[in-house]
Write a protein that holds these residues in place. Structure first.
Motif, PDB file in Angstrom:
ATOM      1  N   ARG A 170       0.882  -1.167   0.000  1.00  0.00           N
ATOM      2  CA  ARG A 170       0.000   0.000   0.000  1.00  0.00           C
ATOM      3  C   ARG A 170       0.922   1.220   0.000  1.00  0.00           C
ATOM      4  NH1 ARG A 170      -4.469  -2.173   4.440  1.00  0.00           N
ATOM      5  NH2 ARG A 170      -2.658  -2.236   5.812  1.00  0.00           N
ATOM      6  N   ARG A 171       1.287   1.653  -1.217  1.00  0.00           N
ATOM      7  CA  ARG A 171       2.367   2.639  -1.378  1.00  0.00           C
ATOM      8  C   ARG A 171       2.047   3.969  -0.719  1.00  0.00           C
ATOM      9  NH1 ARG A 171       6.849   0.752  -2.523  1.00  0.00           N
ATOM     10  NH2 ARG A 171       6.328  -0.001  -4.593  1.00  0.00           N
ATOM     11  N   MET A 187       4.470   5.574   2.086  1.00  0.00           N
ATOM     12  CA  MET A 187       5.125   6.873   1.928  1.00  0.00           C
ATOM     13  C   MET A 187       4.715   7.838   3.036  1.00  0.00           C
ATOM     14  SD  MET A 187       7.008   6.231  -0.618  1.00  0.00           S
ATOM     15  CE  MET A 187       7.632   7.766  -1.295  1.00  0.00           C
ATOM     16  N   ALA A 188       3.457   7.781   3.457  1.00  0.00           N
ATOM     17  CA  ALA A 188       3.010   8.646   4.549  1.00  0.00           C
ATOM     18  C   ALA A 188       3.728   8.288   5.844  1.00  0.00           C
ATOM     19  CB  ALA A 188       1.500   8.519   4.724  1.00  0.00           C
ATOM     20  N   SER A 189       3.924   6.985   6.081  1.00  0.00           N
ATOM     21  CA  SER A 189       4.653   6.547   7.276  1.00  0.00           C
ATOM     22  C   SER A 189       6.093   7.020   7.232  1.00  0.00           C
ATOM     23  CB  SER A 189       4.605   5.018   7.391  1.00  0.00           C
ATOM     24  OG  SER A 189       3.291   4.566   7.575  1.00  0.00           O
ATOM     25  N   ARG A 190       6.697   6.930   6.054  1.00  0.00           N
ATOM     26  CA  ARG A 190       8.094   7.345   5.923  1.00  0.00           C
ATOM     27  C   ARG A 190       8.258   8.837   6.223  1.00  0.00           C
ATOM     28  NH1 ARG A 190      11.256   6.410   0.332  1.00  0.00           N
ATOM     29  NH2 ARG A 190      10.489   8.490  -0.126  1.00  0.00           N
ATOM     30  N   TRP A 195       6.815   0.953   8.840  1.00  0.00           N
ATOM     31  CA  TRP A 195       6.205   0.694   7.542  1.00  0.00           C
ATOM     32  C   TRP A 195       5.076  -0.331   7.575  1.00  0.00           C
ATOM     33  CZ3 TRP A 195      10.298   0.069   3.082  1.00  0.00           C
ATOM     34  CH2 TRP A 195      10.905   1.301   2.843  1.00  0.00           C
ATOM     35  N   GLU A 196       4.776  -0.929   8.720  1.00  0.00           N
ATOM     36  CA  GLU A 196       3.849  -2.065   8.738  1.00  0.00           C
ATOM     37  C   GLU A 196       2.538  -1.795   8.000  1.00  0.00           C
ATOM     38  OE1 GLU A 196       6.619  -3.532  11.850  1.00  0.00           O
ATOM     39  OE2 GLU A 196       5.910  -1.579  11.158  1.00  0.00           O
ATOM     40  N   ILE A 197       1.963  -0.615   8.180  1.00  0.00           N
ATOM     41  CA  ILE A 197       0.665  -0.341   7.567  1.00  0.00           C
ATOM     42  C   ILE A 197       0.740  -0.397   6.043  1.00  0.00           C
ATOM     43  CG2 ILE A 197       0.928   2.183   7.502  1.00  0.00           C
ATOM     44  CD1 ILE A 197      -2.070   2.332   8.313  1.00  0.00           C
ATOM     45  N   GLY A 198       1.897  -0.087   5.470  1.00  0.00           N
ATOM     46  CA  GLY A 198       2.058  -0.128   4.021  1.00  0.00           C
ATOM     47  C   GLY A 198       2.494  -1.472   3.482  1.00  0.00           C
ATOM     48  N   LYS A 199       3.137  -2.280   4.309  1.00  0.00           N
ATOM     49  CA  LYS A 199       3.754  -3.517   3.833  1.00  0.00           C
ATOM     50  C   LYS A 199       3.129  -4.797   4.402  1.00  0.00           C
ATOM     51  CE  LYS A 199       7.291  -2.193   1.173  1.00  0.00           C
ATOM     52  NZ  LYS A 199       7.485  -2.695  -0.212  1.00  0.00           N
TER      53      LYS A 199
END
Length: 229
Positions: free
Chosen positions: A114-115, A119-122, A128-132
């Motif tokens: 979930r890119r 990116m928002a987490s970064r 990064w868990e929410i994106g990966k």
């Protein structure tokens, strides 16, 4: 004496082995970030920084032929095809010169991302868990034993969506090779039998939509097909 539990025992996640009736039990999933130079550049990251590691949960594996639900919370759901390394043994502080002795085999996987959430987490300097790390985010094809195919150091890696090629590269383009990845990761955590490592993706990552059909592969190792529901 067998253990008893207060809820039903959980199913062991596993990956099929090509040509075998038995499957490979998965203990942990590790992923390498930024291991192909062109992907680092397309994402606008500093190519001088070394790759790093993040994790997914073992029950996020899904198999060849699966239909994967379009995930919640995202408007930018992307594909990343990767070489999968499956370990038959492990340890801490593994010497890269001996690291390949711990490899059971290799396969083809996709690090679904979930890119927009990544990116928002970064930007917030958050994990990064929410994106990966989310349900069905680690499709994996059947493994090929190293005893059968050796330890590939080159070979075309590719992914197509609805018949159009999106990603292409070669295993020889990895910044860190498999032995170096195992050695470096084992400094961070003790590796063990059943661990799999997704080793990074080449350039060409792009957004997916419901109804998309994905096919990917690595020459000499195998292919993987999934659809987006």
């Amino acid at each position: 004496m067998s253990a008893s539990f207060v809820i039903p025992a959980l199913t062991q996640p596993s990956i099929p082995v090509a040509g075998e009736s038995k499957s490979f039990p998965v203990r942990r999933i590790w992923c390498v970030g930024r291991n192909y130079l062109e992907h680092i550049r397309e994402m606008g990251n500093d190519e001088r920084q070394p790759p790093f590691f993040f994790a997914k949960h073992a029950d996020m594996i899904t198999g060849d032929g699966a239909t994967i639900p379009y995930p919640s919370l995202t408007k930018d759901f992307q594909h990343e095809v990767e070489l999968v390394v499956a370990l038959k043994s492990g340890g801490a502080n593994i010497d890269p010169a001996k690291a390949l002795d711990h490899v059971y085999g290799y396969g083809v996987g996709i690090d679904l991302t979930r890119r927009d959430l990544q990116m928002a987490s970064r930007k917030k300097e958050q994990p990064w868990e929410i994106g990966k790390s989310f349900d069905f985010s680690a499709p994996c094809g059947a493994l090929r034993p190293a005893a059968e195919i050796g330890h590939p150091v080159k070979g075309r890696i590719w992914l197509s969506v609805n018949g159009t090629e999106k990603q292409k590269g070669d295993l020889s383009e990895m910044i860190w090779n498999v032995a170096e990845i195992i050695g470096k990761l084992s400094l961070q955590v003790s590796l063990g039998a059943g661990d799999i490592i997704l080793t990074g993706t080449p350039a060409g990552v792009a957004a997916l939509s419901p109804g998309d059909k994905i096919e990917c592969g690595i020459d000499g190792i195998g292919t993987l097909k999934v659809a987006i529901g």
